[in-house]
Design a protein around this motif. Sequence first.
Motif, PDB file in Angstrom:
ATOM      1  N   ILE A   1     -52.844  22.302 128.361  1.00 60.01           N
ATOM      2  CA  ILE A   1     -52.895  20.842 128.308  1.00 60.01           C
ATOM      3  C   ILE A   1     -52.057  20.331 127.137  1.00 60.01           C
ATOM      4  O   ILE A   1     -51.277  19.394 127.284  1.00 60.01           O
ATOM      5  N   ALA A   2     -52.219  20.978 125.983  1.00 65.58           N
ATOM      6  CA  ALA A   2     -51.455  20.577 124.795  1.00 65.58           C
ATOM      7  C   ALA A   2     -49.957  20.668 125.078  1.00 65.58           C
ATOM      8  O   ALA A   2     -49.192  19.746 124.773  1.00 65.58           O
ATOM      9  N   TYR A   3     -49.530  21.749 125.691  1.00 62.22           N
ATOM     10  CA  TYR A   3     -48.115  21.919 126.006  1.00 62.22           C
ATOM     11  C   TYR A   3     -47.654  20.880 127.023  1.00 62.22           C
ATOM     12  O   TYR A   3     -46.613  20.243 126.850  1.00 62.22           O
ATOM     13  N   GLN A   4     -48.460  20.688 128.073  1.00 60.51           N
ATOM     14  CA  GLN A   4     -48.082  19.764 129.139  1.00 60.51           C
ATOM     15  C   GLN A   4     -47.922  18.339 128.619  1.00 60.51           C
ATOM     16  O   GLN A   4     -47.081  17.598 129.094  1.00 60.51           O
ATOM     17  N   LEU A   5     -48.711  17.953 127.628  1.00 60.23           N
ATOM     18  CA  LEU A   5     -48.653  16.586 127.105  1.00 60.23           C
ATOM     19  C   LEU A   5     -47.780  16.457 125.858  1.00 60.23           C
ATOM     20  O   LEU A   5     -47.742  15.401 125.239  1.00 60.23           O
ATOM     21  N   GLY A   6     -47.079  17.525 125.515  1.00 56.87           N
ATOM     22  CA  GLY A   6     -46.111  17.445 124.428  1.00 56.87           C
ATOM     23  C   GLY A   6     -46.697  17.520 123.031  1.00 56.87           C
ATOM     24  O   GLY A   6     -46.044  17.126 122.063  1.00 56.87           O
ATOM     25  N   TYR A   7     -47.922  18.007 122.893  1.00 52.55           N
ATOM     26  CA  TYR A   7     -48.501  18.185 121.557  1.00 52.55           C
ATOM     27  C   TYR A   7     -47.876  19.421 120.904  1.00 52.55           C
ATOM     28  O   TYR A   7     -47.558  20.397 121.585  1.00 52.55           O
ATOM     29  N   SER A   8     -47.736  19.369 119.603  1.00 49.19           N
ATOM     30  CA  SER A   8     -47.125  20.488 118.884  1.00 49.19           C
ATOM     31  C   SER A   8     -48.046  21.703 118.843  1.00 49.19           C
ATOM     32  O   SER A   8     -47.572  22.828 118.717  1.00 49.19           O
ATOM     33  N   SER A   9     -49.352  21.481 118.944  1.00 46.88           N
ATOM     34  CA  SER A   9     -50.307  22.586 118.916  1.00 46.88           C
ATOM     35  C   SER A   9     -51.648  22.134 119.479  1.00 46.88           C
ATOM     36  O   SER A   9     -51.911  20.937 119.614  1.00 46.88           O
ATOM     37  N   VAL A  10     -52.512  23.103 119.757  1.00 47.33           N
ATOM     38  CA  VAL A  10     -53.866  22.803 120.206  1.00 47.33           C
ATOM     39  C   VAL A  10     -54.625  22.097 119.087  1.00 47.33           C
ATOM     40  O   VAL A  10     -55.406  21.176 119.329  1.00 47.33           O
ATOM     41  N   ALA A  11     -54.362  22.505 117.845  1.00 50.89           N
ATOM     42  CA  ALA A  11     -55.040  21.886 116.701  1.00 50.89           C
ATOM     43  C   ALA A  11     -54.697  20.396 116.603  1.00 50.89           C
ATOM     44  O   ALA A  11     -55.577  19.567 116.339  1.00 50.89           O
ATOM     45  N   HIS A  12     -53.428  20.061 116.828  1.00 53.91           N
ATOM     46  CA  HIS A  12     -53.011  18.649 116.792  1.00 53.91           C
ATOM     47  C   HIS A  12     -53.703  17.864 117.903  1.00 53.91           C
ATOM     48  O   HIS A  12     -54.244  16.768 117.660  1.00 53.91           O
ATOM     49  N   LEU A  13     -53.720  18.404 119.113  1.00 52.01           N
ATOM     50  CA  LEU A  13     -54.404  17.743 120.219  1.00 52.01           C
ATOM     51  C   LEU A  13     -55.884  17.568 119.876  1.00 52.01           C
ATOM     52  O   LEU A  13     -56.436  16.470 120.031  1.00 52.01           O
ATOM     53  N   SER A  14     -56.536  18.623 119.415  1.00 48.64           N
ATOM     54  CA  SER A  14     -57.972  18.568 119.115  1.00 48.64           C
ATOM     55  C   SER A  14     -58.292  17.549 118.032  1.00 48.64           C
ATOM     56  O   SER A  14     -59.259  16.797 118.137  1.00 48.64           O
ATOM     57  N   SER A  15     -57.458  17.513 117.016  1.00 48.37           N
ATOM     58  CA  SER A  15     -57.653  16.562 115.923  1.00 48.37           C
ATOM     59  C   SER A  15     -57.537  15.124 116.415  1.00 48.37           C
ATOM     60  O   SER A  15     -58.373  14.267 116.102  1.00 48.37           O
ATOM     61  N   GLN A  16     -56.508  14.850 117.188  1.00 45.85           N
ATOM     62  CA  GLN A  16     -56.297  13.508 117.716  1.00 45.85           C
ATOM     63  C   GLN A  16     -57.412  13.133 118.699  1.00 45.85           C
ATOM     64  O   GLN A  16     -57.912  12.003 118.681  1.00 45.85           O
ATOM     65  N   PHE A  17     -57.813  14.070 119.520  1.00 49.98           N
ATOM     66  CA  PHE A  17     -58.879  13.834 120.500  1.00 49.98           C
ATOM     67  C   PHE A  17     -60.179  13.462 119.787  1.00 49.98           C
ATOM     68  O   PHE A  17     -60.844  12.491 120.151  1.00 49.98           O
ATOM     69  N   LYS A  18     -60.524  14.217 118.757  1.00 48.87           N
ATOM     70  CA  LYS A  18     -61.767  13.950 118.024  1.00 48.87           C
ATOM     71  C   LYS A  18     -61.692  12.610 117.295  1.00 48.87           C
ATOM     72  O   LYS A  18     -62.673  11.861 117.252  1.00 48.87           O
ATOM     73  N   LYS A  19     -60.538  12.293 116.744  1.00 53.38           N
ATOM     74  CA  LYS A  19     -60.372  11.031 116.030  1.00 53.38           C
ATOM     75  C   LYS A  19     -60.588   9.837 116.972  1.00 53.38           C
ATOM     76  O   LYS A  19     -61.189   8.841 116.592  1.00 53.38           O
ATOM     77  N   ILE A  20     -60.129   9.947 118.206  1.00 54.40           N
ATOM     78  CA  ILE A  20     -60.230   8.847 119.171  1.00 54.40           C
ATOM     79  C   ILE A  20     -61.607   8.805 119.848  1.00 54.40           C
ATOM     80  O   ILE A  20     -62.200   7.745 120.000  1.00 54.40           O
ATOM     81  N   THR A  21     -62.121   9.956 120.266  1.00 53.97           N
ATOM     82  CA  THR A  21     -63.350   9.984 121.065  1.00 53.97           C
ATOM     83  C   THR A  21     -64.606  10.289 120.263  1.00 53.97           C
ATOM     84  O   THR A  21     -65.712  10.027 120.728  1.00 53.97           O
ATOM     85  N   GLY A  22     -64.432  10.910 119.085  1.00 59.77           N
ATOM     86  CA  GLY A  22     -65.595  11.346 118.311  1.00 59.77           C
ATOM     87  C   GLY A  22     -66.115  12.697 118.753  1.00 59.77           C
ATOM     88  O   GLY A  22     -67.095  13.207 118.216  1.00 59.77           O
ATOM     89  N   LEU A  23     -65.471  13.299 119.743  1.00 55.54           N
ATOM     90  CA  LEU A  23     -65.876  14.600 120.264  1.00 55.54           C
ATOM     91  C   LEU A  23     -64.708  15.569 120.219  1.00 55.54           C
ATOM     92  O   LEU A  23     -63.561  15.160 120.307  1.00 55.54           O
ATOM     93  N   THR A  24     -65.013  16.838 120.116  1.00 57.77           N
ATOM     94  CA  THR A  24     -63.962  17.839 120.273  1.00 57.77           C
ATOM     95  C   THR A  24     -63.698  17.979 121.766  1.00 57.77           C
ATOM     96  O   THR A  24     -64.581  17.672 122.588  1.00 57.77           O
ATOM     97  N   PRO A  25     -62.521  18.461 122.149  1.00 57.02           N
ATOM     98  CA  PRO A  25     -62.260  18.646 123.580  1.00 57.02           C
ATOM     99  C   PRO A  25     -63.282  19.576 124.256  1.00 57.02           C
ATOM    100  O   PRO A  25     -63.720  19.299 125.375  1.00 57.02           O
TER     101      PRO A  25
END
Length: 193
Positions: free
Chosen positions: A150-174
């Motif tokens: 998913i991280a690769y498909q959406l152009g995130y540099s890493s899973v950590a970057h996706l997870s960090s952004q996801f938690k910041k927006i939703t309040g939950l980890t993926p």
Amino acid sequence: MATTKLYIKNMVCDRCKRVVAEDLSKLGYKVLQVGLGEAEIATDETSEVDMEQIRQVMSEDGFELLDDRKTQLIEKVKLAIIALVHANHEAELHVNTSDYIAEKVGLDYNYLSTLFSSYEGVTIEKYLILQRIERVKELLVYNELSLKEIAYQLGYSSVAHLSSQFKKITGLTPSHFKQVKEEKRKTLDKVKD
């Protein structure tokens, strides 16, 4: 025969395009083309397009006919972002966003950015992040791809970057989101709300 181009807000999927085409046909217009956020109809040079009638029918189906040029530009920016987030072509997923939007809309990115922020109350960058997070939610619910995919498909540099952004927006980890699935997904036109 002349043509009239209509710009329509909240038209963000193939089903939306089909509904708009059907509505315009029922009103007696020859539909030449329907794309995300816009439709083109053939018009007789001797008769006027009844914009109020079109506006009313569009409104009944949850769409909004856009008259103002600036509002149309903002809608084009949104549609470009949605297309980018949902792109299945690797080349489109890893482009410079500002260049991509400027090319799709046909205007200077700095102008579009200022206009977008003033009308929407959120930056283009923030809107893109919110759209990406909604796409991540969708892909997590489908449960067909790993978080790395998913991280690769959406152009995130890493899973950590996706997870960090996801938690910041939703309040939950993926992974927590995937477990509880209580966080309701938003329709694409409601992402900034």
